[in-house]
Design a protein around this motif. Structure first.
Motif, PDB file in Angstrom:
ATOM      1  N   LEU A 161       0.828  -1.210   0.000  1.00 15.78           N
ATOM      2  CA  LEU A 161       0.000   0.000   0.000  1.00 15.78           C
ATOM      3  C   LEU A 161       0.859   1.256   0.000  1.00 15.78           C
ATOM      4  O   LEU A 161       0.520   2.254  -0.649  1.00 15.78           O
ATOM      5  N   SER A 164       2.335   1.621  -3.583  1.00 13.92           N
ATOM      6  CA  SER A 164       1.292   2.057  -4.512  1.00 13.92           C
ATOM      7  C   SER A 164       0.865   3.500  -4.232  1.00 13.92           C
ATOM      8  O   SER A 164       0.578   4.272  -5.154  1.00 13.92           O
ATOM      9  N   PHE A 274      -5.865   6.974  -9.953  1.00 15.76           N
ATOM     10  CA  PHE A 274      -6.656   6.518  -8.815  1.00 15.76           C
ATOM     11  C   PHE A 274      -7.218   5.117  -9.061  1.00 15.76           C
ATOM     12  O   PHE A 274      -7.237   4.270  -8.152  1.00 15.76           O
ATOM     13  N   ALA A 275      -7.668   4.877 -10.289  1.00 13.55           N
ATOM     14  CA  ALA A 275      -8.216   3.552 -10.606  1.00 13.55           C
ATOM     15  C   ALA A 275      -7.133   2.480 -10.513  1.00 13.55           C
ATOM     16  O   ALA A 275      -7.369   1.390  -9.958  1.00 13.55           O
ATOM     17  N   HIS A 277      -4.413   2.584  -8.749  1.00  9.95           N
ATOM     18  CA  HIS A 277      -4.055   2.417  -7.329  1.00  9.95           C
ATOM     19  C   HIS A 277      -5.072   1.531  -6.616  1.00  9.95           C
ATOM     20  O   HIS A 277      -4.693   0.594  -5.886  1.00  9.95           O
ATOM     21  N   SER A 278      -6.350   1.803  -6.823  1.00 10.39           N
ATOM     22  CA  SER A 278      -7.396   1.033  -6.138  1.00 10.39           C
ATOM     23  C   SER A 278      -7.406  -0.425  -6.601  1.00 10.39           C
ATOM     24  O   SER A 278      -7.486  -1.356  -5.783  1.00 10.39           O
ATOM     25  N   CYS A 281      -4.274  -2.370  -5.359  1.00 12.17           N
ATOM     26  CA  CYS A 281      -4.378  -2.688  -3.933  1.00 12.17           C
ATOM     27  C   CYS A 281      -5.395  -3.800  -3.688  1.00 12.17           C
ATOM     28  O   CYS A 281      -5.151  -4.726  -2.892  1.00 12.17           O
ATOM     29  N   GLN A 282      -6.512  -3.736  -4.391  1.00 10.14           N
ATOM     30  CA  GLN A 282      -7.535  -4.773  -4.220  1.00 10.14           C
ATOM     31  C   GLN A 282      -7.025  -6.134  -4.666  1.00 10.14           C
ATOM     32  O   GLN A 282      -7.198  -7.136  -3.956  1.00 10.14           O
TER      33      GLN A 282
END
Length: 310
Positions: A161, A164, A274-275, A277-278, A281-282
């Motif tokens: 995290l 990222s 942002f996409a 990164h999300s 992480c997911q």
């Protein structure tokens, strides 16, 4: 000899020695008149025209200062009259609404830029904290064999995290840098031209009001020259106003097109950051949990605790 005669002419013989000078001048005059080819009149070469220089630098400077003072006085009077709601002003129905919209957009873009900078700063602090937390989990994983798996999973998660988040922070900083360029350079340059346009517009209205007042007054030998001069001044200011208005109108149109292109590109890049990164992480957390579950299934049953035995 010519200068002797001039001296004798303008200096009366009322001093000692003046008679001697007069005698010498008389002798010289007789010699010149008796000598052939000599003339007492200075000769000027033919074909040479001598013109007097009537220009006075001090007078020219005073004239420029006087004109500047008059223009500034009229400008101040017109500006004050407009603020008090007494004077009339020229309004360009096409340009001025676009300038007002540009001012409003600039304030909103500046607010977005400040918020993005705040987010990047807070996210940077978060990534540092996550990295430190991951290091602490790693240390506990080594020192606590019974919780090695649990501490290790959280350590890997926090480190990922953090990494990222650093990538996302760089993307946000790139967005704010381009927004600063748009707001503080591109739009600011146009706003400077808009201020110059407003100054010229007020000067134009000041000369227009003077001309209207003279046209409403009587026509006589005194007012007619003033009216003609006011008409010339008004025409000069009108040409200046129309030129800067047309230049500014073209610049605003170009800015509007360039602004849309820059913002469209930057907004899509920010959204993509942002996409990414999300999603990253997911995906990592899901994979991490899955591997941890498989590892737990392969581990033998733990020894029951003291409370479980009781």
């Amino acid at each position: 000899t010519y200068y002797y005669l001039a001296f004798f002419k303008y200096n009366a013989p009322n001093k000692l020695g003046s008679n001697i000078i007069r005698d010498k001048c008389t002798q010289s005059y007789k010699f010149l008149t008796a000598s052939p080819g000599l003339s007492l009149t200075p000769e000027i070469p033919k074909g040479v025209v001598i013109q007097a220089n009537n220009s006075n630098p001090t007078s020219e400077k005073f004239k420029r200062v006087r004109n500047w003072s008059i223009t500034k006085y009229k400008y101040t009077r017109q500006a004050l009259s407009e603020k008090l709601g007494r004077g009339s002003r020229t309004v360009d129905l096409d340009l001025e609404p676009r300038l007002e919209l540009l001012k409003d957009d600039r304030q909103r873009y500046e607010n977005v830029t400040n918020l993005a900078q705040t987010l990047a700063s807070q996210l940077s602090q978060l990534t540092v904290t996550q990295k430190n937390l991951g290091d602490a989990f790693t240390e506990l994983s080594v020192k606590t064999p019974s919780l090695h798996l649990e501490f290790g999973i959280n350590a890997d998660a926090q480190r990922f995290l953090s990494k990222s988040g650093e990538t996302l922070t760089e993307a946000i900083n790139a967005f704010t840098s381009d927004m600063n360029t748009l707001v503080n350079k591109t739009i600011e340059d146009t706003m400077i031209n808009a201020k110059q346009y407003e100054t010229v517009r007020i000067e134009y209205d000041a000369f227009r009001v003077d001309l209207e007042e003279l046209n409403m007054g009587p026509r006589d030998a005194v007012t007619v020259p003033k009216l003609e001069q006011a008409q010339k001044n008004f025409q000069t200011q009108r040409e200046k106003y129309e030129k800067i208005r047309d230049d500014l109108s073209v610049k605003v149109k170009l800015l509007e097109g360039n602004k849309v292109k820059v913002l469209r590109n930057q907004l899509w890049m920010l959204h993509g950051a942002f996409a990414a990164h999300s999603l990253s992480c997911q995906n990592f957390l899901e994979k991490n949990i899955q591997e941890a579950g498989e590892h737990l299934n392969n581990v033998s049953t733990d020894v029951p605790s003291f409370l479980e035995e009781s």
